[in-house]
Design an enzyme around this catalytic site. Structure first.
Site, mmCIF file in Angstrom:
data_model
loop_
_atom_site.group_PDB
_atom_site.id
_atom_site.type_symbol
_atom_site.label_atom_id
_atom_site.label_comp_id
_atom_site.label_asym_id
_atom_site.label_seq_id
_atom_site.Cartn_x
_atom_site.Cartn_y
_atom_site.Cartn_z
ATOM 1 N N ASP A 34 0.848 -1.207 0.144
ATOM 2 C CA ASP A 34 0.148 0.039 -0.035
ATOM 3 C C ASP A 34 0.823 1.264 0.078
ATOM 4 O O ASP A 34 1.722 1.402 0.997
ATOM 5 C CB ASP A 34 -0.916 -0.188 1.432
ATOM 6 C CG ASP A 34 -2.201 1.073 1.143
ATOM 7 O OD1 ASP A 34 -2.288 1.713 0.173
ATOM 8 O OD2 ASP A 34 -2.908 0.873 2.007
ATOM 9 N N ASP A 35 0.992 1.992 -1.236
ATOM 10 C CA ASP A 35 1.744 3.163 -1.355
ATOM 11 C C ASP A 35 3.291 2.743 -1.177
ATOM 12 O O ASP A 35 4.137 3.543 -0.682
ATOM 13 C CB ASP A 35 1.531 4.304 -0.267
ATOM 14 C CG ASP A 35 0.344 4.737 -0.159
ATOM 15 O OD1 ASP A 35 -0.460 4.577 -1.166
ATOM 16 O OD2 ASP A 35 -0.204 5.691 0.791
ATOM 17 N N ARG A 77 -6.770 -0.116 -7.184
ATOM 18 C CA ARG A 77 -7.138 -1.330 -6.902
ATOM 19 C C ARG A 77 -8.111 -1.781 -7.795
ATOM 20 O O ARG A 77 -8.274 -3.030 -8.229
ATOM 21 C CB ARG A 77 -7.639 -1.546 -5.417
ATOM 22 C CG ARG A 77 -6.309 -1.450 -4.501
ATOM 23 C CD ARG A 77 -6.717 -0.867 -3.105
ATOM 24 N NE ARG A 77 -5.333 -0.286 -2.595
ATOM 25 C CZ ARG A 77 -4.727 -1.135 -1.932
ATOM 26 N NH1 ARG A 77 -4.967 -2.128 -1.243
ATOM 27 N NH2 ARG A 77 -3.424 -0.664 -1.287
ATOM 28 N N LYS A 126 -6.564 -5.190 2.641
ATOM 29 C CA LYS A 126 -7.114 -3.768 2.473
ATOM 30 C C LYS A 126 -7.994 -4.130 1.137
ATOM 31 O O LYS A 126 -7.279 -4.431 0.031
ATOM 32 C CB LYS A 126 -6.257 -2.780 2.266
ATOM 33 C CG LYS A 126 -6.764 -1.546 1.827
ATOM 34 C CD LYS A 126 -5.774 -0.483 2.108
ATOM 35 C CE LYS A 126 -6.184 0.928 1.465
ATOM 36 N NZ LYS A 126 -5.200 1.864 1.738
ATOM 37 N N HIS A 128 -11.011 -1.788 -0.147
ATOM 38 C CA HIS A 128 -11.265 -0.607 -0.553
ATOM 39 C C HIS A 128 -11.678 -0.314 -1.843
ATOM 40 O O HIS A 128 -11.570 0.516 -2.747
ATOM 41 C CB HIS A 128 -9.802 0.005 -0.409
ATOM 42 C CG HIS A 128 -9.804 1.401 0.368
ATOM 43 N ND1 HIS A 128 -8.992 2.463 -0.078
ATOM 44 C CD2 HIS A 128 -10.031 1.489 1.570
ATOM 45 C CE1 HIS A 128 -9.018 3.288 0.897
ATOM 46 N NE2 HIS A 128 -9.710 2.771 1.999
ATOM 47 N N HIS A 184 1.544 2.126 4.308
ATOM 48 C CA HIS A 184 0.740 3.469 4.052
ATOM 49 C C HIS A 184 1.149 4.131 5.410
ATOM 50 O O HIS A 184 1.373 3.715 6.394
ATOM 51 C CB HIS A 184 -0.692 2.812 3.960
ATOM 52 C CG HIS A 184 -1.513 4.044 3.569
ATOM 53 N ND1 HIS A 184 -1.858 4.927 4.361
ATOM 54 C CD2 HIS A 184 -2.263 4.239 2.310
ATOM 55 C CE1 HIS A 184 -2.928 5.842 3.893
ATOM 56 N NE2 HIS A 184 -2.993 5.193 2.646
ATOM 57 N N ASP A 276 0.242 -0.215 -5.230
ATOM 58 C CA ASP A 276 -0.931 0.238 -5.941
ATOM 59 C C ASP A 276 -0.698 1.741 -6.396
ATOM 60 O O ASP A 276 -1.096 2.245 -7.482
ATOM 61 C CB ASP A 276 -2.138 0.490 -5.002
ATOM 62 C CG ASP A 276 -1.807 1.332 -3.717
ATOM 63 O OD1 ASP A 276 -0.507 1.437 -3.445
ATOM 64 O OD2 ASP A 276 -2.729 1.639 -3.086
ATOM 65 N N ASN A 277 0.447 2.615 -5.909
ATOM 66 C CA ASN A 277 0.658 3.921 -6.451
ATOM 67 C C ASN A 277 2.013 4.512 -5.934
ATOM 68 O O ASN A 277 2.483 3.747 -4.986
ATOM 69 C CB ASN A 277 -0.445 4.634 -6.115
ATOM 70 C CG ASN A 277 -1.258 4.687 -4.754
ATOM 71 O OD1 ASN A 277 -2.192 4.479 -4.490
ATOM 72 N ND2 ASN A 277 -0.198 5.013 -3.823
ATOM 73 N N ARG A 285 2.499 9.877 -4.482
ATOM 74 C CA ARG A 285 0.895 9.517 -4.722
ATOM 75 C C ARG A 285 -0.018 10.754 -5.157
ATOM 76 O O ARG A 285 0.305 11.686 -4.487
ATOM 77 C CB ARG A 285 0.359 8.822 -3.356
ATOM 78 C CG ARG A 285 -0.955 8.335 -3.235
ATOM 79 C CD ARG A 285 -1.292 7.868 -1.995
ATOM 80 N NE ARG A 285 -1.407 9.354 -1.141
ATOM 81 C CZ ARG A 285 -1.663 9.015 0.321
ATOM 82 N NH1 ARG A 285 -1.422 7.846 0.845
ATOM 83 N NH2 ARG A 285 -1.375 9.911 1.027
#
Ligand SMILES: *[C@@H]1O[C@H](CO)[C@@H](O)[C@H](O)[C@H]1NC(C)=O
Ligand SMILES: *[C@@H]1O[C@H](CO)[C@@H](O)[C@H](O)[C@H]1NC(C)=O
Ligand SMILES: *[C@@H]1O[C@H](CO)[C@@H](O)[C@H](O)[C@H]1NC(C)=O
Ligand SMILES: *[C@@H]1O[C@H](CO)[C@@H](O)[C@H](O)[C@H]1NC(C)=O
Ligand SMILES: *[C@@H]1O[C@H](CO)[C@@H](O)[C@H](O)[C@H]1NC(C)=O
Length: 505
Positions: A34-35, A77, A126, A128, A184, A276-277, A285
């Protein structure tokens, strides 16, 4: 071999049928950070210790040019699990709370297609994304029915859930999606655990204990500061906290892979690791610059060992994950439409051929509309060879800042330094970060930091035109409602076309 298969083999031993049974089994484990970024030994960062990612890279093809199609959590996602960019699947921004974005009801997502093909699906961590009927999983332990800290950051808890999934007696092949919430930020929601929740579960007073985690600590002097982050003591301390959290995820990845091995699936399972990013720092991000869209990506196939330990320079996208997984399971993509009669096509490619030889792929596209609901800043981008074109549709607005990043030590330090006229030690200034040109064209070979905008340079007029044509073509192919913006209106009836606005742009 799974326990069930083993039992079968014992029964059928002597009949020579075990081999046939084994050949039918092919599974997928998709691990998402995540990130997450390039803070790992797998990407030659020697300041951080990530033995488990490094070991996975030894049995993977490592992608040097992998990109997300959108630099925001839920949109990414949703794109990852549909193979469709955000403007096509409908997840324009964040899914949770008052942001409330959802994919369109008719979208045929990966978990839906796999379920129809009799493949068992599981998600741990996660989620989301929504709505639920578009993204159904047979086994689901997510923030929707548990604590995000437990399912996304407590690596002992995650390990036990993976074990539970793998121990379930089921003959079907599986797709397991383990979506860490690490690394994250959490200063916005759980500041007591530190800016990256790096203290959660470290055994100190009030922090709880994660039995399988041996925390690594880093000092501000230890970290490598990427070019797009200010080199200040505050930003370095922020990165040091991020490294500790990445270390927890890395150990978690080790535990997940060990469960896969112990359950006997390591040699039947395609393992993909990505994020994801971009990382939650300025230009990361929510940005479509390289720094906001470039992702780590490791693809480990037990059937393609000759590429293990190698690096691919092919340009690949997270939009390629759905075609890859469908290819692995030999499932065709259905012919259907989300609206009217416009058939949905995947624009990504299966990565399995790359596991045999290097393809000549040099183009990827991105598309962003929102992050938080208030953060409307639509952008479209194409990276082609060394050129990067970003189209900022609403370029007259200041670039928006999200709540989580706003409270981060790095951004607060940047604000404070800018306000008081101190040196920022940053490669940009806030004014240019907020106010962007409509077209940004960079030559990444000459200018890897993407500072010098060549869009108005007459020497690059042909390159600019070529990239605009490529980008617009992709927007039409993916039914982008923004294809005529900001200087035209899309009139869709009869034959879709852009009508001019004469709005002085
Ligand atoms: C890491 O460095 C080695 C040696 O320079 C290089 O061959 C390899 O491609 C690099 N790995 C990545 C993922 O960039
Ligand atoms: C979450 O949902 C799954 C069903 O997908 C269920 O088995 C599990 O018990 C639920 N967990 C919690 C904590 O409610
Ligand atoms: C992590 O999960 C394990 C197993 O469920 C539990 O014993 C432990 O208390 C959890 N740690 C934290 C910090 O919540
Ligand atoms: C794993 O699979 C590969 C290719 O499918 C095969 O060559 C190898 O023998 C298998 N190894 C084990 C330990 O089963
Ligand atoms: C920024 O300035 C405010 C107000 O002076 C101060 O409270 C805060 O600690 C500073 N933050 C950073 C990261 O320097």
């Amino acid at each position: 071999m799974s326990r069930l298969e083993f039992a079968c083999c014992v029964l059928l031993l002597g009949l020579g049928m075990c081999l046939g049974l084994r050949q039918s089994l092919r599974n997928v484990l998709l691990i998402l950070a995540d990130d997450g970024g390039f803070e790992s030994g797998a990407y030659n960062n020697s300041a951080i210790s990530t033995p488990h990612l490094n070991a996975l890279a030894q049995r993977s093809l490592t992608f040097h040019n992998a990109f997300t199609s959108v630099s925001s959590c839920s949109p990414s996602r949703a794109s990852l699990l549909t193979g469709l960019p955000q403007h096509q699947n409908g997840m324009y921004g964040l899914h949770q709370n008052d942001h409330h974005f959802n994919s369109f009801d008719k979208v045929q997502s990966l978990p839906l297609l796999l379920r129809q093909a009799n493949i068992r699906t599981g998600i741990i961590g996660k989620k989301h994304i929504g709505p639920e009927p578009v993204y159904p999983f047979d086994f689901a332990y997510t923030e929707e029915n548990g604590s995000i800290l437990q399912v996304g950051r407590n690596i002992t808890h995650i390990k036990l859930l993976v074990r539970k999934f793998l121990e379930t007696q089921d003959e079907r092949p599986f797709f397991l999606y383990v979506a860490f919430h690490d690394p994250h930020r959490c200063g916005h929601s759980q500041p007591m655990y530190g800016p990256f929740c790096e203290k959660f579960g470290n055994g100190e007073s009030g922090m709880g204990w994660i039995p399988d985690w041996v925390p690594q600590t880093y000092t501000p002097e230890d970290v490598q500061v990427p070019y797009f982050i200010p080199d200040t003591p505050v930003a370095r301390a922020d990165l040091a906290a991020q490294y500790t959290t990445i270390g927890r995820m890395d150990q978690g990845i080790g535990l997940v892979l060990e469960e896969l091995k112990v359950a006997g699936f390591l040699n039947d399972t395609l393992v993909i690791f990505t994020s994801d990013n971009g990382i939650p720092f300025p230009s990361g991000r929510t940005n479509l610059y390289w720094s906001g869209t470039a992702e780590p990506m490791l693809v480990s196939s037990p059937e393609h060992r000759n590429r293990w330990g190698q690096v691919s320079k092919a340009y690949v996208s997270l939009l390629d994950i759905v075609p890859t997984i469908l290819d692995w399971f030999s499932i065709p993509y259905p012919s259907y439409s989300i609206f009217g009669t416009k058939t949905v096509h995947l624009t990504g490619h299966s990565l399995l051929p790359v596991l045999m030889s290097e393809p000549p792929w040099t183009t990827v596209f991105s598309s962003q509309s929102h992050h938080e609901v208030t953060m409307y800043y639509p952008m479209r981008s194409v990276l082609h060879q060394n050129f990067h074109l970003v189209h900022n549709l609403n370029f007259k607005m200041p670039f928006p800042i999200d709540q989580d990043f706003y409270v981060s030590p790095t951004f607060q330090d940047l604000l404070n330094r800018t306000r008081s006229g101190q040196q920022t030690s940053w490669y940009k200034d806030l004014h240019h970060y907020y106010y962007r040109d409509r077209w940004e064209l960079y030559d990444r070979k000459q200018d890897p930091w993407e500072i010098q905008n060549l869009a108005t340079d007459p020497n690059y007029r042909e390159v600019l035109e070529m990239l605009k044509v490529q980008l617009t073509k992709w927007q039409w192919e993916t039914n982008d409602p923004w294809v005529c913006a900001p200087d035209g209106v899309l009139e869709e009836k009869l034959s879709p076309q852009c009508q001019p606005l004469h709005n002085e742009l």
